[in-house]
Scaffold this motif. Structure first.
Motif, mmCIF file in Angstrom:
data_model
loop_
_atom_site.group_PDB
_atom_site.id
_atom_site.type_symbol
_atom_site.label_atom_id
_atom_site.label_comp_id
_atom_site.label_asym_id
_atom_site.label_seq_id
_atom_site.Cartn_x
_atom_site.Cartn_y
_atom_site.Cartn_z
ATOM 1 N N ALA B 16 0.796 -1.272 -0.090
ATOM 2 C CA ALA B 16 0.000 -0.039 0.198
ATOM 3 C C ALA B 16 1.082 1.328 -0.079
ATOM 4 C CB ALA B 16 -0.879 -0.210 1.131
ATOM 5 N N ALA B 17 2.214 0.961 0.145
ATOM 6 C CA ALA B 17 2.879 2.158 0.579
ATOM 7 C C ALA B 17 2.881 3.074 -0.572
ATOM 8 C CB ALA B 17 4.365 1.877 1.108
ATOM 9 N N PRO B 18 3.217 2.892 -1.841
ATOM 10 C CA PRO B 18 3.059 3.835 -2.875
ATOM 11 C C PRO B 18 2.216 4.621 -2.851
ATOM 12 C CG PRO B 18 3.967 1.693 -3.744
ATOM 13 C CD PRO B 18 3.349 1.395 -2.323
ATOM 14 N N LEU B 19 0.611 4.086 -2.673
ATOM 15 C CA LEU B 19 -0.464 4.788 -2.784
ATOM 16 C C LEU B 19 -0.534 5.752 -1.510
ATOM 17 C CD1 LEU B 19 -3.007 2.061 -4.141
ATOM 18 C CD2 LEU B 19 -2.234 4.132 -5.373
ATOM 19 N N LEU B 20 -0.205 5.153 -0.418
ATOM 20 C CA LEU B 20 -0.438 6.077 0.821
ATOM 21 C C LEU B 20 0.369 7.234 0.763
ATOM 22 C CD1 LEU B 20 -0.414 3.785 3.705
ATOM 23 C CD2 LEU B 20 -2.420 4.717 2.578
ATOM 24 N N LEU B 21 1.943 6.984 0.153
ATOM 25 C CA LEU B 21 2.697 8.173 0.086
ATOM 26 C C LEU B 21 2.159 9.093 -0.993
ATOM 27 C CD1 LEU B 21 6.362 6.456 0.429
ATOM 28 C CD2 LEU B 21 4.979 7.741 1.826
ATOM 29 N N ARG B 22 1.615 8.625 -2.033
ATOM 30 C CA ARG B 22 1.039 9.544 -3.198
ATOM 31 C C ARG B 22 -0.216 10.504 -2.522
ATOM 32 N NH1 ARG B 22 -0.721 6.782 -8.099
ATOM 33 N NH2 ARG B 22 1.180 5.900 -7.914
ATOM 34 N N GLY B 23 -0.924 9.948 -1.755
ATOM 35 C CA GLY B 23 -1.933 10.567 -0.782
ATOM 36 C C GLY B 23 -1.556 11.518 -0.012
ATOM 37 N N PHE B 24 -0.456 11.159 0.568
ATOM 38 C CA PHE B 24 0.177 11.957 1.779
ATOM 39 C C PHE B 24 0.984 13.171 1.110
ATOM 40 C CE2 PHE B 24 4.080 12.614 4.750
ATOM 41 C CZ PHE B 24 3.327 12.990 5.700
ATOM 42 N N TYR B 200 -0.099 11.085 9.295
ATOM 43 C CA TYR B 200 -0.574 12.356 9.665
ATOM 44 C C TYR B 200 0.156 12.696 10.845
ATOM 45 C CZ TYR B 200 -4.734 12.566 7.032
ATOM 46 O OH TYR B 200 -5.574 12.461 5.879
ATOM 47 N N LEU B 201 0.169 11.737 11.850
ATOM 48 C CA LEU B 201 1.284 12.146 13.385
ATOM 49 C C LEU B 201 2.694 12.700 12.676
ATOM 50 C CD1 LEU B 201 0.215 9.487 15.678
ATOM 51 C CD2 LEU B 201 -0.501 11.861 15.634
ATOM 52 N N ILE B 202 3.277 12.030 11.902
ATOM 53 C CA ILE B 202 4.654 12.508 11.565
ATOM 54 C C ILE B 202 4.605 13.974 11.184
ATOM 55 C CG2 ILE B 202 6.363 12.255 9.614
ATOM 56 C CD1 ILE B 202 5.983 9.265 9.822
ATOM 57 N N LEU B 203 3.559 14.353 10.372
ATOM 58 C CA LEU B 203 3.420 15.872 9.929
ATOM 59 C C LEU B 203 3.129 16.835 10.993
ATOM 60 C CD1 LEU B 203 3.201 17.416 7.278
ATOM 61 C CD2 LEU B 203 0.850 16.877 7.094
ATOM 62 N N LEU B 204 2.133 16.295 11.749
ATOM 63 C CA LEU B 204 1.257 17.407 12.854
ATOM 64 C C LEU B 204 1.969 17.386 14.173
ATOM 65 C CD1 LEU B 204 -2.060 16.437 11.546
ATOM 66 C CD2 LEU B 204 -1.058 18.912 11.552
#
Ligand SMILES: Nc1ncnc2c1ncn2[C@@H]1O[C@H](COP(=O)(O)OP(=O)(O)OP(=O)(O)O)[C@@H](O)[C@H]1O
Ligand SMILES: [Mg+2]
Lengths: 255, 222
Positions: B16-24, B200-204
């Motif tokens: 799922a990582a590529p999709l998640l990162l694209r979403g991120f 989200y946590l890494i970002l916020l």
């Protein structure tokens, strides 16, 4: 100082106030004020608290608007519009609370208005700011920020800041009232040396010794009116009105 | 054991990582775009709110009240699904940007107002007596001081804005949350959701910490 306002001296007044009235809502703060200030003259304005001293000088650069009457500074009527920029640039002001810009260094505080308002190149403005700071005895503090200075030092920066615009007139509103007693002298000394160079000054003050020593004329106000005015020795030693006499005897006998 | 394969399934996460990162990335882009717009818009609105002539000033007050009262989700759905009826068709990204910016700018304006009103009157008077024009006074003297005062609350509003980007998944924008729910459905495994939460946590989290530090520093310098 490069330019000396007194050199263009004549008897023509640099400030004229005619029939000036000022109301704050229902409160009548100035009543029929008439005053002529000659070039190079030093005027001390004294009077009890609430008598309208601050209001009077704040009307001259339109920090307060007058209700009726007329104020003219160097030929320009003080009113909204084109004249206001001229008047503001020609009339400097020093406040009781200094009002230095806290986010700027001392040098920047003094140089900023010439750069932004007069369009003088930065290097030139800063060179001149250094000279002015030297003149008020602060050469060692140019890179500090206002909150790193004592009150007396801050007020001297404020005087240098006002001088940087090379104003024709300087207004002082109780410049030493917020200072610790031991710092009053250093500020008064700077003001006295300014007066000696011929700068026109209007000084609201409770320092009667300074008024007597430095002023050419003392104006006594009460309840929004000019009650009496004259040379310092005349007014202090031989007041003509009961009200001036009462005020002076009250302050002589310790507050 | 089961817990790990259910919620932290490495295989699923890796796929799922590529999709998640694209979403991120899209979430960050949406957040930044809306942030820049809402900061600029908030500044314009607060200056109108404080200094424009009366009738125009009331418009700014109405703007601020309206967008603070309207739920963001409702606004977003209005922009995306209702505006096309009057011929305005925005992509999901720009619909989300518009809704987020409108709401956040109203909050930014109120935050800035507190800052401007906290600058002492004497600063305005000192600038005026030196002959500063109004724009120069605001730019050189007032706003630098006001903005310094409101850095912590402004960062707070920014955090709220970035969190609210997750609502964009409602209008089918493939942001972090949308990618996570889709991959979760595809693999029938909730690990992507956990992965998204972590991103989200890494970002916020750093931003949340930053607000606390800034607030503490400001309290000390008082
Ligand atoms: N913004 C204002 N609104 C209403 N009344 C005011 C305002 N500013 C001043 N006044 C009133 O006008 C009168 C004159 O005030 P002013 O500040 O000129 O007095 P002052 O002679 O400078 O007194 P002080 O020695 O205390 O500084 C006072 O009675 C004051 O309460
Ligand atoms: Mg006063």
């Amino acid at each position: 100082m490069s330019q000396n306002p007194a050199s263009t001296s004549g008897t023509d007044p640099i400030i004229t106030m005619r029939k000036v009235e000022k109301h704050y809502q229902n409160f009548h703060a100035l009543r029929d004020v008439n005053l002529d200030v000659r070039r190079g003259e030093v005027i001390a304005i004294i009077g009890p608290s609430g008598s309208g001293k601050s209001t009077l000088i704040r009307c001259i650069n339109r920090l307060e608007t007058i209700s009726s009457g007329e104020i003219v500074v160097d030929g320009a009527k003080v009113e909204e519009g084109k004249n206001l920029a001229f008047v503001r640039a020609e009339v400097g002001m020093v406040f009781q609370q200094f009002n230095l810009f806290p986010h700027m260094s001392v040098l920047r505080n003094v140089a900023i208005a010439p750069i932004r308002v007069r369009g003088i190149p930065k290097a030139e403005a800063e060179k001149r700011a250094r000279q002015l700071l030297e003149r008020v005895g602060l050469s060692d503090h140019v890179d500090k920020y206002p909150d790193q200075l004592s009150g007396g030092q801050q007020q001297r920066v404020a005087i240098a800041r006002a001088l940087a615009m090379e104003p024709l007139v300087l207004l002082f509103d109780e410049p030493t009232s917020a200072l610790d007693p031991e710092m009053v002298g250093e500020v008064l000394d700077v003001m006295q040396s300014l007066a000696a160079t011929g700068v026109t000054m209007l000084v609201v003050t409770h320092e009667m010794g300074f008024a007597r020593r430095v002023a050419d004329r003392v104006v006594f106000m009460e309840a929004g009116q000019i009650i009496e005015q004259g040379a310092p020795n005349d007014l202090f030693d031989n007041p003509q009105t009961d009200r001036a006499r009462a005020f002076l005897s009250a302050i002589m006998h310790g507050d | 054991m089961d817990l790990i394969t259910t919620f932290f399934n490495i295989d699923v996460l890796r796929q799922a990582a590529p999709l998640l990162l694209r979403g991120f990335w899209l979430t960050i882009l949406l957040g930044l775009t809306s942030l820049v717009i809402s900061l600029s818009l908030g500044l314009v609105v607060v200056l109108i709110r404080l200094y424009a002539p009366k009738p125009i000033r009331f418009l700014a007050i109405a703007y601020i009240d309206l967008f603070r009262a309207l739920p963001l989700l409702v606004l977003l759905i209005l922009v995306y699904y209702a505006l096309p009826f009057v011929g305005i068709r925005l992509s999901s990204f720009w619909a989300a940007t518009a809704a987020l910016s409108l709401v956040a700018s109203a909050y930014m304006a109120e935050t800035f107002r507190a800052g401007i009103e906290a600058v002492p009157r004497g600063q305005f008077e000192a600038a005026q007596t030196l002959g500063f024009s109004w724009p120069r006074m605001m730019a050189d003297i007032i706003l630098p001081q006001a903005m310094r005062l409101v850095v912590p609350p402004t960062t707070g509003v920014s955090i709220g804005l970035i969190k609210d980007t997750a609502l964009a998944s409602v209008v089918a924008m493939p942001d972090l949350l949308k990618q996570a729910t889709q991959t979760q459905a595809f693999y029938a495994n909730p690990s992507p959701l956990v992965g998204a939460a972590l991103l989200y946590l890494i970002l916020l989290l750093p931003l949340v910490r930053l607000v606390s530090v800034l607030e503490a520093r400001q309290k000390r310098s008082r």
